[in-house]
Design an enzyme around this catalytic site. Structure first.
Site: not given
Length: 323
Positions: A50, A55, A84, A117, A166-167, A219-221, A271, A275, A279
């Site tokens: 994405d 960005y 977007k 966007h 989006s949004n 994940l909470g930004t 991320s 790792k 995950e």
């Protein structure tokens, strides 16, 4: 089809991988880091990437994808790539040219998904955030139904396989869905969504219209200090979430991602750490019980990490409505 992935069918028949890699990065993140993380994610098994013009790292993301196609890791059709349309390109005559420019520059034939966007239109031009001499954002007045017709033309021309938004809030979605002469409805609505803002009403509405909800900030930004208040709670440290994670012997991040998948939400995980990227793909290896889901539902507090308050007085600001 990749065995590591699960797919969700969009209303236009295309399939979207249920787990995607988010590529938004803070100002401190070098573009090289984003490029390397994207390559690693593809090596690890991510197939949904994405991205967005705004960005400012889309070029590096595309180069990473192209390098993985060039070295034989994947074929173009294995990758689901989202881009977007930014707010400065809402005028109908600007929509297709800006997408064509990105595709031409990178020798791509199409994007898999093209999203509006944000519903707030800004003054056209080269600046992502056009401001006047007092530093105030300069708004534009555009009928989003006209913007949507131009998005439909991008799909007709084969530049985007699927188109979405989006949004957008319910009212803004309805405006598109009720548009006279609608050819293609939005296949998805990408919004901030996590246990503190579970969007249950918007999710229910979207499901009733066969629109897939895609979760960002799951994940909470990244707590980018430009947009997120320092006092914002740390989602992944939440004791209830951590207790569910401990019970399953998984990380809180994996539980937060799994929560979305089991609600029928397509989820983006961001991320730069190898790792963590690896995950996050374990999200398909376990299941939460209905009791776990209830407990996680109970965390909702309608808390938005990214309220975009700097643009709250825009007539199309989406977050003042209940949903």
């Amino acid at each position: 089809m990749d065995s590591k992935q699960q797919y969700v069918k969009l209303s236009d028949g295309h399939l979207i991988p249920a787990l995607g890699l988010g590529t938004y990065a803070t100002e401190e993140t070098s573009k090289t880091m984003t490029m390397e993380a994207t390559k690693f994610a593809i090596d690890a098994g991510f197939r949904h990437i994405d991205s967005a013009y705004a960005y400012r790292n889309e070029e590096e993301v595309i180069l990473a994808i192209k390098s993985k196609i060039a070295d034989g890791t994947v074929k173009r059709e294995d990758i689901f790539f989202t881009s977007k349309l930014w707010c400065t390109f809402h005028r109908p005559e600007l929509v297709q040219p800006v997408l064509e420019k990105v595709l031409k520059k990178h020798h791509l034939d199409y994007v898999d998904l093209y999203l509006v966007h944000f519903p707030m239109s800004l003054k056209p031009g080269e600046q992502i955030y056009p401001t006047d001499k007092h530093g105030k954002l300069i708004y534009d007045t555009v009928d989003l139904c006209g913007t949507w017709e131009a998005m439909e033309k991008c799909k007709e021309a084969g530049l985007a396989k699927s188109i979405g938004v989006s949004n957008f809030n319910r009212r803004q979605l309805e405006m598109i869905l009720n548009k006279p002469g609608l050819q293609y409805k939005p296949v998805c609505n990408q919004v901030e969504c996590h246990p503190y803002l579970n969007q249950s009403k918007l999710l229910e509405y979207c499901k009733s219209k066969d629109i897939v909800l895609v979760a960002y900030g799951a994940l909470g930004t990244q707590r980018d200090k430009r947009w997120v208040a320092p006092s914002a709670p740390f989602l992944l440290e939440d004791p209830v979430l951590c207790a569910v994670a401990k019970k399953h012997n998984r990380s809180p991040a994996l539980v937060a991602l799994r929560y979305q998948l089991q609600r029928g939400v397509v989820v983006l995980a961001q991320s730069l750490i190898e790792k963590e990227i690896k995950e996050n793909l374990q999200v398909f290896e376990f299941q939460l019980t209905s009791e776990d889901m209830k407990v996680l539902d109970g965390l909702n507090r309608n808390f938005r990490y990214l309220p975009a308050e700097f643009i709250a007085d825009h007539p199309n600001y989406p977050f003042s409505d209940e949903y």
